[in-house]
Design a protein around this motif. Structure first.
Motif, PDB file in Angstrom:
ATOM      1  N   LEU A   1     -27.336 -39.019 104.825  1.00 59.04           N
ATOM      2  CA  LEU A   1     -27.104 -37.866 103.963  1.00 59.04           C
ATOM      3  C   LEU A   1     -26.429 -38.347 102.687  1.00 59.04           C
ATOM      4  CD1 LEU A   1     -25.758 -34.366 104.990  1.00 59.04           C
ATOM      5  CD2 LEU A   1     -25.061 -35.444 102.860  1.00 59.04           C
ATOM      6  N   SER A   2     -27.097 -38.121 101.562  1.00 57.17           N
ATOM      7  CA  SER A   2     -26.537 -38.472 100.252  1.00 57.17           C
ATOM      8  C   SER A   2     -26.449 -37.201  99.427  1.00 57.17           C
ATOM      9  CB  SER A   2     -27.426 -39.486  99.541  1.00 57.17           C
ATOM     10  OG  SER A   2     -27.605 -40.641 100.321  1.00 57.17           O
ATOM     11  N   GLN A   3     -25.360 -37.046  98.689  1.00 58.45           N
ATOM     12  CA  GLN A   3     -25.202 -35.854  97.870  1.00 58.45           C
ATOM     13  C   GLN A   3     -24.470 -36.182  96.581  1.00 58.45           C
ATOM     14  OE1 GLN A   3     -22.699 -33.887 101.010  1.00 58.45           O
ATOM     15  NE2 GLN A   3     -21.406 -33.327  99.254  1.00 58.45           N
ATOM     16  N   TYR A   4     -24.733 -35.376  95.567  1.00 59.33           N
ATOM     17  CA  TYR A   4     -24.086 -35.580  94.278  1.00 59.33           C
ATOM     18  C   TYR A   4     -23.992 -34.245  93.565  1.00 59.33           C
ATOM     19  CZ  TYR A   4     -23.472 -36.814  89.363  1.00 59.33           C
ATOM     20  OH  TYR A   4     -23.012 -36.880  88.070  1.00 59.33           O
ATOM     21  N   SER A   5     -22.842 -33.985  92.991  1.00 56.54           N
ATOM     22  CA  SER A   5     -22.648 -32.770  92.217  1.00 56.54           C
ATOM     23  C   SER A   5     -22.435 -33.127  90.758  1.00 56.54           C
ATOM     24  CB  SER A   5     -21.443 -31.981  92.739  1.00 56.54           C
ATOM     25  OG  SER A   5     -21.260 -30.817  91.966  1.00 56.54           O
ATOM     26  N   MET A   6     -23.302 -32.625  89.907  1.00 62.72           N
ATOM     27  CA  MET A   6     -23.183 -32.848  88.469  1.00 62.72           C
ATOM     28  C   MET A   6     -22.302 -31.750  87.905  1.00 62.72           C
ATOM     29  SD  MET A   6     -26.359 -33.256  85.789  1.00 62.72           S
ATOM     30  CE  MET A   6     -27.015 -34.683  86.655  1.00 62.72           C
TER      31      MET A   6
ATOM     32  N   ASP B   1     -38.413 -41.230  98.541  1.00 65.18           N
ATOM     33  CA  ASP B   1     -37.859 -39.932  98.112  1.00 65.18           C
ATOM     34  C   ASP B   1     -36.392 -40.034  97.710  1.00 65.18           C
ATOM     35  OD1 ASP B   1     -40.320 -38.501  98.818  1.00 65.18           O
ATOM     36  OD2 ASP B   1     -39.730 -38.888 100.894  1.00 65.18           O
ATOM     37  N   ARG B   2     -36.045 -41.132  97.042  1.00 61.28           N
ATOM     38  CA  ARG B   2     -34.657 -41.353  96.636  1.00 61.28           C
ATOM     39  C   ARG B   2     -34.390 -40.960  95.183  1.00 61.28           C
ATOM     40  NH1 ARG B   2     -31.738 -43.879 100.381  1.00 61.28           N
ATOM     41  NH2 ARG B   2     -32.857 -44.913 102.078  1.00 61.28           N
ATOM     42  N   VAL B   3     -35.425 -40.564  94.450  1.00 62.80           N
ATOM     43  CA  VAL B   3     -35.272 -40.288  93.020  1.00 62.80           C
ATOM     44  C   VAL B   3     -35.433 -38.789  92.773  1.00 62.80           C
ATOM     45  CG1 VAL B   3     -36.002 -40.906  90.698  1.00 62.80           C
ATOM     46  CG2 VAL B   3     -36.327 -42.546  92.580  1.00 62.80           C
ATOM     47  N   LEU B   4     -34.380 -38.156  92.281  1.00 64.81           N
ATOM     48  CA  LEU B   4     -34.413 -36.736  91.935  1.00 64.81           C
ATOM     49  C   LEU B   4     -34.289 -36.611  90.418  1.00 64.81           C
ATOM     50  CD1 LEU B   4     -33.353 -36.908  94.952  1.00 64.81           C
ATOM     51  CD2 LEU B   4     -32.371 -34.652  94.555  1.00 64.81           C
ATOM     52  N   VAL B   5     -35.187 -35.867  89.816  1.00 64.36           N
ATOM     53  CA  VAL B   5     -35.207 -35.733  88.349  1.00 64.36           C
ATOM     54  C   VAL B   5     -34.473 -34.471  87.948  1.00 64.36           C
ATOM     55  CG1 VAL B   5     -36.675 -35.474  86.328  1.00 64.36           C
ATOM     56  CG2 VAL B   5     -37.393 -37.001  88.202  1.00 64.36           C
ATOM     57  N   HIS B   6     -33.622 -34.618  86.921  1.00 59.78           N
ATOM     58  CA  HIS B   6     -32.926 -33.474  86.344  1.00 59.78           C
ATOM     59  C   HIS B   6     -32.999 -33.613  84.839  1.00 59.78           C
ATOM     60  CE1 HIS B   6     -30.104 -30.193  85.860  1.00 59.78           C
ATOM     61  NE2 HIS B   6     -29.336 -30.966  85.098  1.00 59.78           N
ATOM     62  N   GLU B   7     -33.752 -32.684  84.210  1.00 57.68           N
ATOM     63  CA  GLU B   7     -33.988 -32.755  82.763  1.00 57.68           C
ATOM     64  C   GLU B   7     -34.566 -34.139  82.438  1.00 57.68           C
ATOM     65  OE1 GLU B   7     -30.212 -31.571  81.133  1.00 57.68           O
ATOM     66  OE2 GLU B   7     -30.512 -29.468  81.727  1.00 57.68           O
ATOM     67  N   ASN B   8     -33.918 -34.934  81.601  1.00 54.31           N
ATOM     68  CA  ASN B   8     -34.487 -36.254  81.280  1.00 54.31           C
ATOM     69  C   ASN B   8     -33.671 -37.386  81.918  1.00 54.31           C
ATOM     70  OD1 ASN B   8     -36.713 -37.520  79.984  1.00 54.31           O
ATOM     71  ND2 ASN B   8     -35.301 -38.399  78.486  1.00 54.31           N
ATOM     72  N   LYS B   9     -33.014 -37.064  83.038  1.00 51.36           N
ATOM     73  CA  LYS B   9     -32.254 -38.078  83.771  1.00 51.36           C
ATOM     74  C   LYS B   9     -32.721 -38.109  85.223  1.00 51.36           C
ATOM     75  CE  LYS B   9     -27.943 -37.614  81.098  1.00 51.36           C
ATOM     76  NZ  LYS B   9     -26.472 -37.357  81.225  1.00 51.36           N
ATOM     77  N   THR B  10     -32.249 -39.104  85.949  1.00 51.87           N
ATOM     78  CA  THR B  10     -32.523 -39.157  87.387  1.00 51.87           C
ATOM     79  C   THR B  10     -31.231 -39.356  88.164  1.00 51.87           C
ATOM     80  OG1 THR B  10     -32.857 -41.564  87.383  1.00 51.87           O
ATOM     81  CG2 THR B  10     -34.818 -40.177  87.057  1.00 51.87           C
ATOM     82  N   VAL B  11     -31.240 -38.835  89.372  1.00 56.07           N
ATOM     83  CA  VAL B  11     -30.235 -39.153  90.383  1.00 56.07           C
ATOM     84  C   VAL B  11     -30.956 -40.021  91.411  1.00 56.07           C
ATOM     85  CG1 VAL B  11     -28.758 -38.236  92.211  1.00 56.07           C
ATOM     86  CG2 VAL B  11     -28.943 -37.032  90.008  1.00 56.07           C
ATOM     87  N   VAL B  12     -30.459 -41.234  91.652  1.00 57.18           N
ATOM     88  CA  VAL B  12     -31.105 -42.163  92.577  1.00 57.18           C
ATOM     89  C   VAL B  12     -30.176 -42.410  93.749  1.00 57.18           C
ATOM     90  CG1 VAL B  12     -32.196 -44.406  92.863  1.00 57.18           C
ATOM     91  CG2 VAL B  12     -32.330 -43.242  90.656  1.00 57.18           C
ATOM     92  N   PHE B  13     -30.578 -41.936  94.928  1.00 56.87           N
ATOM     93  CA  PHE B  13     -29.749 -42.084  96.137  1.00 56.87           C
ATOM     94  C   PHE B  13     -30.116 -43.373  96.866  1.00 56.87           C
ATOM     95  CE2 PHE B  13     -29.418 -37.285  96.021  1.00 56.87           C
ATOM     96  CZ  PHE B  13     -28.075 -37.283  95.717  1.00 56.87           C
TER      97      PHE B  13
END
Length: 300
Positions: free
Chosen positions: A51-56, A288-300
């Motif tokens: 389980l990986s999580q991140y809050s922007m 499935d480790r790359v989540l896109v947000h606007e023009n950035k990515t979150v990589v778990f």
């Protein structure tokens, strides 16, 4: 045959992971998300293995999580799970996907003349480190045909230039549809894609650019780096958008150079970074480790 050996490895991987899934979530940050989702998985007898999580910005920002789990009888349960999860997603305004590890992503590789990035991907695939179904290679040159076909992978030669770009892409899009492609990898494919082609595959086209972006966007980055006298060169893997070399960045790395290195020597040095950066980015996307947000990515 090489391809038979790889296919046997991939089939064994599918069978081993037929009960493993991944839940990917992006939503406004708020209390109770993880507790609710984990309780839901527990109801179906799922055991969370990662389980990986991140809050922007926790105060009203965006929350991201990737949950990998084992669930006995997952294939049978998946329809009910997705249907029931819809209610939870509406409560938290989630964007979400259930992905199933045994459903390997069907991948197309586009390449031009230089083979080093293609070879890296094929080596990783052969060794079992790149868990994909490489379904097709498409090229605007014949140079890599023998390499690809020696592995029993279909190779399609489609000459391309800016004057016939729309006609070329029509052929390519048909092949992608026929082969049911999930992911497109541009392994030094030296052609600019049209907005229509990009729009048809949002966040599903991965490119390798041979510089450390945002430095030296566009053509001939090594020559420009040499002219500028840089001491570090690099490579950047990113999702393709309609803005040239400005899509969400997945991975980057560098190599050191100095005043003794010509532009040609820089190219040779830079190929090492190109190979590993692209391989990392593709592997993370497949997992499935790359989540896109606007023009950035979150990589778990």
């Amino acid at each position: 045959m090489v391809n038979n050996f790889v296919q046997d490895q991939l089939q064994a991987y599918r069978e081993k992971n037929e009960d493993r899934g991944r839940l990917i979530i992006k939503c406004p940050d708020q209390p109770g998300i993880v507790a609710t989702v984990t309780a839901f998985l527990k109801e179906y007898g799922a055991n969370i293995v990662e389980l990986s999580q991140y809050s922007m910005n926790p105060d009203g920002g965006t929350f991201f999580t990737r949950i990998e789990f084992d669930c006995p009888g997952l294939k049978v349960k998946s329809g009910d799970m997705e249907k029931e999860f819809q209610e939870i997603s509406e409560t938290f305004s989630m964007q979400w996907t259930f992905n199933y590890v045994s459903d390997l992503k069907r991948t197309a590789i586009f390449v031009s003349k230089e083979p080093h990035c293609l070879l890296e991907l094929l080596w990783e695939w052969q060794s079992g480190n790149l868990l994909a179904d490489i379904a097709i290679v498409i090229s605007n040159h014949e140079d890599t045909r023998e390499i690809v076909e020696s592995m029993n992978i279909p190779f399609h030669y489609i000459p391309a230039n800016k004057e016939i770009r729309k006609e070329v892409e029509a052929q390519q899009l048909k092949l992608l549809k026929d082969y049911k492609i999930d992911l497109i990898v541009l392994a030094r494919y030296m052609q600019i894609l049209t907005p229509e082609f990009v729009a048809a595959h949002p966040n599903r086209i991965i490119n390798i650019h041979h510089s450390f972006l945002p430095a030296f966007i566009g053509a001939r980055p090594y020559e420009r780096a040499y002219a500028r006298g840089v001491k570090l060169i690099g490579a950047t893997s990113h999702y393709v958008t309609n803005d040239l070399d400005e899509g969400p960045i997945i991975e980057q790395d560098i190599e050191r150079v100095d005043h003794r290195d010509s532009a040609e020597e820089m190219k040779k040095i830079g190929r090492s970074a190109e190979r590993r950066v692209l391989a990392h980015a593709v592997k993370w996307h497949l997992e499935d480790r790359v989540l896109v947000h606007e023009n950035k990515t979150v990589v778990f």
